[in-house]
Write a protein that holds these residues in place. Structure first.
Motif, PDB file in Angstrom:
ATOM      1  N   MET A  35       0.758  -1.080  -0.180  1.00 18.62           N
ATOM      2  CA  MET A  35       0.203  -0.003   0.112  1.00 18.62           C
ATOM      3  C   MET A  35       0.669   1.248  -0.023  1.00 18.62           C
ATOM      4  N   GLU A  67      -2.903   5.281   0.404  1.00 21.80           N
ATOM      5  CA  GLU A  67      -3.803   4.178   0.885  1.00 21.80           C
ATOM      6  C   GLU A  67      -3.712   3.800   2.535  1.00 21.80           C
ATOM      7  N   SER A 113      -8.373   0.575  -2.275  1.00 23.27           N
ATOM      8  CA  SER A 113      -6.929   0.216  -2.133  1.00 23.27           C
ATOM      9  C   SER A 113      -6.451  -0.999  -3.115  1.00 23.27           C
ATOM     10  N   GLY A 118      -3.640  -2.981  -1.844  1.00 20.46           N
ATOM     11  CA  GLY A 118      -3.894  -3.858  -0.827  1.00 20.46           C
ATOM     12  C   GLY A 118      -4.510  -4.893  -1.102  1.00 20.46           C
TER      13      GLY A 118
END
Length: 398
Positions: free
Chosen positions: A122, A126, A168, A171
């Motif tokens: 990330m 984020e 994200s 992520g």
């Protein structure tokens, strides 16, 4: 010919527990694969050895640890609404398989690898959005009626996954896509040894895993899914940059001719702004006054050293005062309210560690933004004169 069946579950759904038991009874698999790694399996059976306070402080991943605890807390709260302990459907799969004398395979990636890759992939923005979303979730989950059984409906799950992917992208890749591939690898390996394989996975992984099972040639190599994330050490780079910028600023003021009183005032404000904000954030975290004093005393120095953090020193003092006891790690995981969580000494130590460093970082940013207005001098003139005088002095030496 190998037959593989997937069962999609929600981690806090009573319906999912029943579906898992029914699937094992009906399908009669040769082996049951469950979406657990060794650490989570041991933790669910309450056999895990807790890390000591020293180990937690040595690890230093305070932000990561807080995110993990908050996610667990939210899941616990949802589980409390349904009367089902998070992960109960996975334990049900294990217990049902054992009752039928079927072997069990733990097919998920190590949670530590997943969290490290999730956090490492990330970007800064984020991470900020994630922390904000978690704080919002902590507030909104209280008293909210949730239909958990919707979590196994594929249309609902797919919509939720897409929203998270927008929120994200990197992520989501670590938390969802990579684990889809890892789970598929493990299931296919089981398929090479057993004729009937039942895999119990979260509903959010069903489509991704099935896609890989249908086209195994598209799977990424397994070692690529477990390797560490190689990223630039931005924290250290920024820390070195701050140190260089501060030293250049002080040098410019010193050689500009504005006077020793302005230079001393600039140094004083560096100590005060860093120290006051670090101490204030320590107190917001519920830290002891001595921990706040420690944060104040060291933050001016830690802000100049990328290898040190004010929160680490404050946390050491907090741990000495609060004396976290054995068993508090599990108490945090099982806390039913935020107030209860904050009363646990270990949670407070980690929170102090995280927030004291945040305060120090914020102090550094504010210092560079406001130091010239505070001093009442024109930065362009001071910097230009300072560096010009430094150049002249160096020339004179040679």
């Amino acid at each position: 010919m190998t037959e593989i069946r997937l069962v999609g579950t929600a981690h806090v759904s009573r319906k999912s527990v029943e579906e898992v038991r029914s699937a094992i009874e009906e399908f009669q698999p040769d082996i049951v694969g469950v979406e657990l790694d060794r650490g989570r399996f041991v933790s669910l059976r309450e056999e895990a050895a807790e890390p000591s306070v020293g180990e937690i402080l040595k690890g230093g991943n305070f932000g990561q640890l807080l995110v993990q605890w908050v996610l667990t807390y939210i899941q616990q709260r949802i589980g409390a609404e349904t009367g089902v302990k998070p992960g109960a459907e996975m334990l049900a799969a294990v217990e049902e398989a054992e009752a039928h004398q079927k072997p069990v395979a733990l097919i998920d990636r190590d949670i530590r690898i997943t969290l490290a890759r999730f956090w490492g992939r990330m970007g800064i923005w984020e991470k900020i959005k994630l922390i904000g979303a978690l704080i919002y979730s902590l507030v909104s989950v209280e008293g909210q009626k949730i239909d958990v059984d919707e979590f196994t409906d594929q249309d609902v799950v797919s919509a939720a996954m897409e929203e998270f992917r927008k929120f994200s992208p990197r992520g989501a890749q670590a938390l969802i896509d990579e684990r889809d591939a890892y789970l598929a690898h493990q299931i296919l390996m089981l398929g090479g040894r057993y004729e009937r394989v039942l895999a119990v996975v979260g509903a959010g992984h069903i489509r991704g895993v099935q896609r890989y099972l249908d086209a195994p040639e598209t799977l990424p190599p397994l070692p690529a899914l477990t390797a560490g994330v190689k990223t630039l050490p931005w924290a250290k780079i920024i820390g070195v940059g701050v140190t260089i910028l501060f030293l250049l600023l002080i040098a410019a003021i010193a050689f500009s001719g504005v006077g020793i009183d302005v230079l001393l005032t600039a140094l004083l404000y560096w100590v005060l702004i860093n120290g006051v904000l670090s101490a204030a954030f320590t107190l917001v975290a519920g830290g002891h006054p001595l921990s706040a004093v420690t944060a104040f005393a060291v933050s001016w120095l830690t802000s100049l050293n990328p290898l040190l953090a004010a929160g680490w020193f404050a946390a050491i003092v907090e741990a000495k005062i609060r004396k976290p006891a054995v068993g508090e790690f599990r108490q945090i995981i099982e806390a039913e309210t935020l107030a209860e969580m904050r009363r646990i000494p270990l949670f407070r130590v980690v929170l102090v560690a995280a927030l004291a460093s945040v305060g120090s970082t914020l102090g550094t940013v504010l210092y560079f933004l406001f130091i010239f207005p505070i001093l009442g001098i024109d930065p362009t003139v001071v910097i230009a004169d300072g560096f010009s005088n430094m150049v002249e002095m160096i020339r004179g030496l040679f």
